[in-house]
Design an enzyme around this catalytic site. Structure first.
Site, PDB file in Angstrom:
ATOM      1  N   LYS A 173      65.919 -49.772 -25.612  1.00 56.67           N
ATOM      2  CA  LYS A 173      66.209 -48.807 -24.543  1.00 56.67           C
ATOM      3  C   LYS A 173      64.933 -48.533 -23.723  1.00 56.67           C
ATOM      4  O   LYS A 173      63.869 -49.074 -24.017  1.00 56.67           O
ATOM      5  CB  LYS A 173      66.812 -47.534 -25.144  1.00 56.67           C
TER       6      LYS A 173
HETATM    7  C1  LIG Z   1      72.509 -48.003 -27.423  1.00 53.64           C
HETATM    8  C2  LIG Z   1      73.771 -47.321 -27.056  1.00 53.64           C
HETATM    9  C3  LIG Z   1      74.351 -46.323 -27.855  1.00 53.64           C
HETATM   10  C4  LIG Z   1      73.881 -46.026 -29.232  1.00 53.64           C
HETATM   11  O1  LIG Z   1      72.566 -45.680 -29.303  1.00 53.64           O
HETATM   12  P1  LIG Z   1      71.899 -45.596 -30.781  1.00 53.64           P
HETATM   13  O2  LIG Z   1      70.643 -44.803 -30.518  1.00 53.64           O
HETATM   14  O3  LIG Z   1      71.631 -46.998 -31.206  1.00 53.64           O
HETATM   15  O4  LIG Z   1      72.856 -44.886 -31.652  1.00 53.64           O
HETATM   16  C5  LIG Z   1      75.449 -45.641 -27.387  1.00 53.64           C
HETATM   17  N1  LIG Z   1      75.989 -45.939 -26.204  1.00 53.64           N
HETATM   18  C6  LIG Z   1      75.490 -46.904 -25.406  1.00 53.64           C
HETATM   19  C7  LIG Z   1      76.135 -47.166 -24.085  1.00 53.64           C
HETATM   20  C8  LIG Z   1      74.387 -47.643 -25.822  1.00 53.64           C
HETATM   21  O5  LIG Z   1      73.902 -48.623 -25.063  1.00 53.64           O
END
Ligand SMILES: *Cc1c(COP(=O)(O)O)cnc(C)c1O
Length: 391
Positions: free
Chosen positions: A193
């Site tokens: 991210k």
């Molecule tokens: C990465 C992601 C999540 C989950 O995030 P985590 O921190 O891995 O739980 C949820 N929704 C979207 C759209 C994502 O890309």
């Protein structure tokens, strides 16, 4: 030539030193650094646009994933069996699975074919007397149509929880995602991210009661956390369990990374923006649709750079990805829509025909590498490989 991976985190010496400091400090689980990270996150959101300096009405609750944060937000809003939550089919399963954790049902809807974000008209059409909440996703880092979504929510008395896993930092109609009029917003610090703590997330809300419930439920439903108890000046071993909570707290080791990643976020966003602009320029004129852009003046977090092959591209999406791999370039697809996964398809009897825009986008889409450790030369290399694959 070296393989160019699809994504890589950018971790610097400050992050590493802060983690080492945490390891030497004797306090490795949730403690002072998680608190510092929460405070810094609130300050970042309040100050990003200079609009809400030090906005003290924002509660920031650090958790060990965005999935955990989404679960806590819906739990605190009282979503449960018999309720329906509307979200986009074009997302990661985490967005929808948390609804099922609570025994409620998911109403998947189609996307806007231009922005690839959830279509407000489809949300309005999906509302039933059981609908309790809407979960928009700011796909790729481009804001969903929040003015329209918030208006629908107000009109029908629905809650809004934003899945902002891609949207740090993103603006919607001149305001920063995280400071809008929704009930809660959840960010992700997963490895790929826009900032990362390895695993981690942040639940942001202006609702004091929601914040209090989420803080308690994040740690076993206990009304005082371990750091408060062990660092109090007077003996304070006592706590009470007020609900069957979860184990969703963020460790100080992870928060140590977040504190320094956050300081670099504005710079990261500018780098991503510049790389995206290079892609736009390099890919112009080819038989593909380049990544949807934010309206003028708005900030796009550029978590992903997603292209779609045009009808006359002369190559299938799967073959196109193979060609890029042969050229040493990693890529991905965001997402295999939920309506195609066996669990969601079978539970709700879904078919591709119900989601024509998501289906069409899925069949043609490829996410190209986009991250701050990429050089302009890396983008040029990807562009050259795309040109060659399309020849
Ligand atoms: C990465 C992601 C999540 C989950 O995030 P985590 O921190 O891995 O739980 C949820 N929704 C979207 C759209 C994502 O890309």
């Amino acid at each position: 030539m070296d393989f160019l991976p699809f994504a890589l985190p950018e971790i610097g010496d400050d992050e590493i030193a802060e983690v080492v400091d945490t390891l030497r400090s004797g306090w490795v689980t949730t403690g002072p650094k998680a608190k510092r990270f929460e405070a810094a996150f609130g300050a970042f959101l309040g100050e990003f646009l200079g609009a809400f300096p030090g906005d003290s009405s924002l509660h920031c609750i650090a958790v060990n994933s965005a999935t955990a944060g989404l679960h806590l937000a819906l739990e605190a809003l009282g979503i449960g069996p018999g309720d329906e939550v509307v979200t986009t089919t074009h997302t990661f399963t985490a967005t929808a699975e948390v609804v099922r954790y609570l025994g409620a049902d998911v109403k998947l809807v189609d996307i806007d074919p231009v922005t690839l974000n959830i279509d407000p008209a489809a949300i309005a059409a999906a509302i039933t007397p059981r609908t309790k909440a809407i979960m928009p996703v700011h796909y790729a880092g481009l804001a969903a149509d929040m003015p329209a979504i918030l208006a629908i929510a107000r009109q029908h008395g629905l809650k809004v929880v934003e899945d902002a896993a891609h949207a740090l930092p993103t603006t919607s109609a001149g305001r920063l995602v995280g400071t809008l009029d929704s009930d809660a917003t959840v960010f992700s610090f997963y490895a790929n991210k826009t900032i990362t703590t390895g695993e981690g997330g942040m639940l942001v809300t202006r609702d004091g009661a929601l914040a209090e419930r989420a803080r308690v439920m994040r740690l076993h439903g206990m009304n005082r956390d371990a750091f408060d108890r062990f660092t109090a000046k007077v003996p304070s071993w006592h706590y009470e369990v007020v609900a069957p909570g979860f184990k969703y707290n963020l460790t100080d080791i992870a928060a140590a990374l977040g504190i320094h990643q956050l300081k670099r976020l504005r710079g990261f966003q500018q780098q991503r923006e510049a790389l995206a602009a290079l892609y736009d320029e390099g890919l112009a004129g080819l038989p593909l649709i380049t990544a949807p852009r934010a309206p003028a003046g708005q900030t796009h977090a550029w978590h992903l750079y997603v292209v779609r092959l045009a009808d006359d591209a002369g190559i299938t999406r799967d073959r196109f990805i193979e060609r890029l791999y042969e050229a040493g370039i990693g890529c991905s697809v965001h997402y295999i829509p939920l309506h195609l996964h066996p669990y969601w398809r079978d539970r709700y009897g879904l078919s591709a025909a119900q989601f024509p825009h998501s289906q069409r986008a899925y069949e043609r889409m490829v996410s190209l590498p986009l991250y701050t450790r990429m050089t302009d030369g890396d983008v040029e290399r990807v562009v050259a490989a795309v040109r060659s694959a399309l020849q």
